[in-house]
Design a protein around this motif. Structure first.
Motif, mmCIF file in Angstrom:
data_model
loop_
_atom_site.group_PDB
_atom_site.id
_atom_site.type_symbol
_atom_site.label_atom_id
_atom_site.label_comp_id
_atom_site.label_asym_id
_atom_site.label_seq_id
_atom_site.Cartn_x
_atom_site.Cartn_y
_atom_site.Cartn_z
ATOM 1 N N TYR A 7 0.832 -1.201 0.000
ATOM 2 C CA TYR A 7 0.000 0.000 0.000
ATOM 3 C C TYR A 7 0.865 1.248 0.000
ATOM 4 N N LYS A 8 0.246 2.360 -0.429
ATOM 5 C CA LYS A 8 0.882 3.670 -0.243
ATOM 6 C C LYS A 8 -0.217 4.718 -0.122
ATOM 7 N N GLN A 9 0.076 5.746 0.657
ATOM 8 C CA GLN A 9 -0.855 6.859 0.808
ATOM 9 C C GLN A 9 -0.659 7.815 -0.357
ATOM 10 N N ASP A 10 -1.761 8.242 -0.930
ATOM 11 C CA ASP A 10 -1.748 9.210 -2.018
ATOM 12 C C ASP A 10 -2.829 10.234 -1.683
ATOM 13 N N PRO A 11 -2.463 11.308 -0.949
ATOM 14 C CA PRO A 11 -3.469 12.218 -0.393
ATOM 15 C C PRO A 11 -4.607 12.634 -1.320
ATOM 16 N N PRO A 12 -4.360 12.995 -2.566
ATOM 17 C CA PRO A 12 -5.541 13.389 -3.346
ATOM 18 C C PRO A 12 -6.456 12.219 -3.686
ATOM 19 N N ARG A 13 -5.921 11.010 -3.785
ATOM 20 C CA ARG A 13 -6.721 9.860 -4.218
ATOM 21 C C ARG A 13 -7.021 8.886 -3.093
ATOM 22 N N GLY A 14 -6.432 9.047 -1.932
ATOM 23 C CA GLY A 14 -6.611 8.084 -0.847
ATOM 24 C C GLY A 14 -5.519 7.033 -0.903
ATOM 25 N N MET A 15 -5.749 5.922 -0.247
ATOM 26 C CA MET A 15 -4.760 4.855 -0.200
ATOM 27 C C MET A 15 -4.804 4.033 -1.492
ATOM 28 N N LEU A 16 -3.613 3.712 -2.019
ATOM 29 C CA LEU A 16 -3.486 2.893 -3.223
ATOM 30 C C LEU A 16 -2.926 1.527 -2.843
ATOM 31 N N PHE A 17 -3.212 0.511 -3.658
ATOM 32 C CA PHE A 17 -2.688 -0.826 -3.381
ATOM 33 C C PHE A 17 -2.144 -1.478 -4.641
ATOM 34 N N LYS A 18 -1.229 -2.407 -4.418
ATOM 35 C CA LYS A 18 -0.720 -3.304 -5.462
ATOM 36 C C LYS A 18 -0.661 -4.683 -4.821
ATOM 37 N N GLU A 19 -1.112 -5.673 -5.577
ATOM 38 C CA GLU A 19 -1.154 -7.025 -5.040
ATOM 39 C C GLU A 19 -0.719 -8.013 -6.106
ATOM 40 N N ALA A 20 0.060 -9.007 -5.714
ATOM 41 C CA ALA A 20 0.456 -10.096 -6.604
ATOM 42 C C ALA A 20 0.060 -11.407 -5.924
ATOM 43 N N ALA A 65 8.080 -1.047 -4.276
ATOM 44 C CA ALA A 65 8.799 -0.292 -3.240
ATOM 45 C C ALA A 65 9.431 0.959 -3.844
ATOM 46 N N GLY A 66 9.940 0.850 -5.067
ATOM 47 C CA GLY A 66 10.516 2.000 -5.756
ATOM 48 C C GLY A 66 9.488 3.093 -6.027
ATOM 49 N N GLU A 67 8.216 2.719 -6.099
ATOM 50 C CA GLU A 67 7.130 3.683 -6.310
ATOM 51 C C GLU A 67 6.533 4.176 -4.991
ATOM 52 N N GLY A 68 7.100 3.731 -3.870
ATOM 53 C CA GLY A 68 6.626 4.194 -2.569
ATOM 54 C C GLY A 68 5.645 3.267 -1.872
ATOM 55 N N TYR A 69 5.412 2.075 -2.404
ATOM 56 C CA TYR A 69 4.515 1.108 -1.777
ATOM 57 C C TYR A 69 5.267 0.307 -0.721
ATOM 58 N N ALA A 70 4.553 -0.141 0.293
ATOM 59 C CA ALA A 70 5.144 -0.968 1.335
ATOM 60 C C ALA A 70 4.073 -1.877 1.929
ATOM 61 N N GLU A 71 4.513 -3.013 2.429
ATOM 62 C CA GLU A 71 3.575 -3.893 3.128
ATOM 63 C C GLU A 71 3.226 -3.244 4.469
ATOM 64 N N ILE A 72 2.000 -3.409 4.897
ATOM 65 C CA ILE A 72 1.586 -2.898 6.211
ATOM 66 C C ILE A 72 1.678 -4.060 7.185
ATOM 67 N N PRO A 73 2.502 -3.944 8.221
ATOM 68 C CA PRO A 73 2.608 -5.037 9.184
ATOM 69 C C PRO A 73 1.250 -5.318 9.841
ATOM 70 N N GLU A 74 1.020 -6.581 10.178
ATOM 71 C CA GLU A 74 -0.253 -6.961 10.801
ATOM 72 C C GLU A 74 -0.579 -6.104 12.013
ATOM 73 N N GLU A 75 0.441 -5.812 12.816
ATOM 74 C CA GLU A 75 0.180 -5.051 14.050
ATOM 75 C C GLU A 75 -0.331 -3.641 13.791
ATOM 76 N N GLU A 76 -0.153 -3.134 12.577
ATOM 77 C CA GLU A 76 -0.648 -1.799 12.232
ATOM 78 C C GLU A 76 -1.997 -1.840 11.530
ATOM 79 N N GLN A 77 -2.532 -3.045 11.346
ATOM 80 C CA GLN A 77 -3.834 -3.195 10.711
ATOM 81 C C GLN A 77 -4.915 -3.379 11.779
ATOM 82 N N HIS A 78 -6.131 -3.610 11.336
ATOM 83 C CA HIS A 78 -7.269 -3.718 12.247
ATOM 84 C C HIS A 78 -8.086 -4.958 11.909
ATOM 85 N N TRP A 79 -8.824 -5.416 12.897
ATOM 86 C CA TRP A 79 -9.793 -6.482 12.678
ATOM 87 C C TRP A 79 -11.139 -5.843 12.381
ATOM 88 N N VAL A 80 -11.803 -6.326 11.360
ATOM 89 C CA VAL A 80 -13.201 -5.989 11.117
ATOM 90 C C VAL A 80 -13.935 -7.325 11.113
#
Length: 185
Positions: A7-20, A65-80
């Motif tokens: 994920y990466k934060q992109d203030p005008p567009r919100g959070m962006l994601f890339k997944e493989a 990662a070169g574009e500013g994306y990073a994995e979010i560690p589990e401890e920084e996420q939330h349960w829904v």
């Protein structure tokens, strides 16, 4: 199945994601990218063996990662938690069907939109709980509401709660609001 979600934060567009996602059974590598909460653009590569997949996933991670994306560690996420009220204490065969159908629908919807993942399901007395690990609570709650309606699952018995990753014992009700009843697992 091997999944890499960044994920990466992109203030005008919100959070962006890339997944493989690598599926060894299908020998396919699927990549998805877009804005969290919206269906992403997909590319699929066929006939990818395990060695190729490992190399492609590494290249994908480096490029993201070169574009500013990073994995979010589990401890920084939330349960829904999507929770269904049941008529029986332990659940019936029909409730097990609901468990499978709802978990599959939520998992698929979340995956295409970078909303997170279904981590586990389980029954507690008179309840079915579907636990999702998510980076954004508000988007995940909205997503669950949409997918439950679109899948024509029973919306009237649905409650949604959330909790920090490290404090699943104290969830907070997110839907329906207002409620005089606390959210409990």
């Amino acid at each position: 199945m091997e999944i890499l979600r960044m994920y990466k934060q992109d203030p005008p567009r919100g959070m962006l994601f890339k997944e493989a996602v690598y599926e060894p059974e299908d020998l396919s590598l699927m990549t998805t990218k877009g804005r969290v909460g919206h269906e992403g653009a997909v590319a699929v590569r066929e006939d990818v063996d395990a060695g190729q997949a490992e190399k492609l996933l590494e290249e994908f991670a480096e490029a993201a990662a070169g574009e500013g994306y990073a994995e979010i560690p589990e401890e920084e996420q939330h349960w829904v938690i999507a929770q269904y009220a049941l008529k029986s204490r332990d659940g019936t065969e029909r409730d097990r069907y609901l468990e499978h159908k709802a978990a599959t629908a939520i998992g698929t919807y979340f995956s295409w939109r970078g909303l997170g993942s279904v981590e586990e399901t389980g029954f507690s007395p008179y309840k079915l709980n579907i636990l999702c690990l998510v980076p954004d609570i508000k988007l995940a709650v909205k997503g669950i509401q949409v997918v439950i309606r679109e899948s024509r699952l029973d919306f009237t018995k649905l409650s949604i709660g959330s909790a920090p990753f490290a404090d699943l014992d104290h969830p907070v009700r997110r839907y329906p609001l207002p409620s005089k009843v606390p959210f409990e697992l």
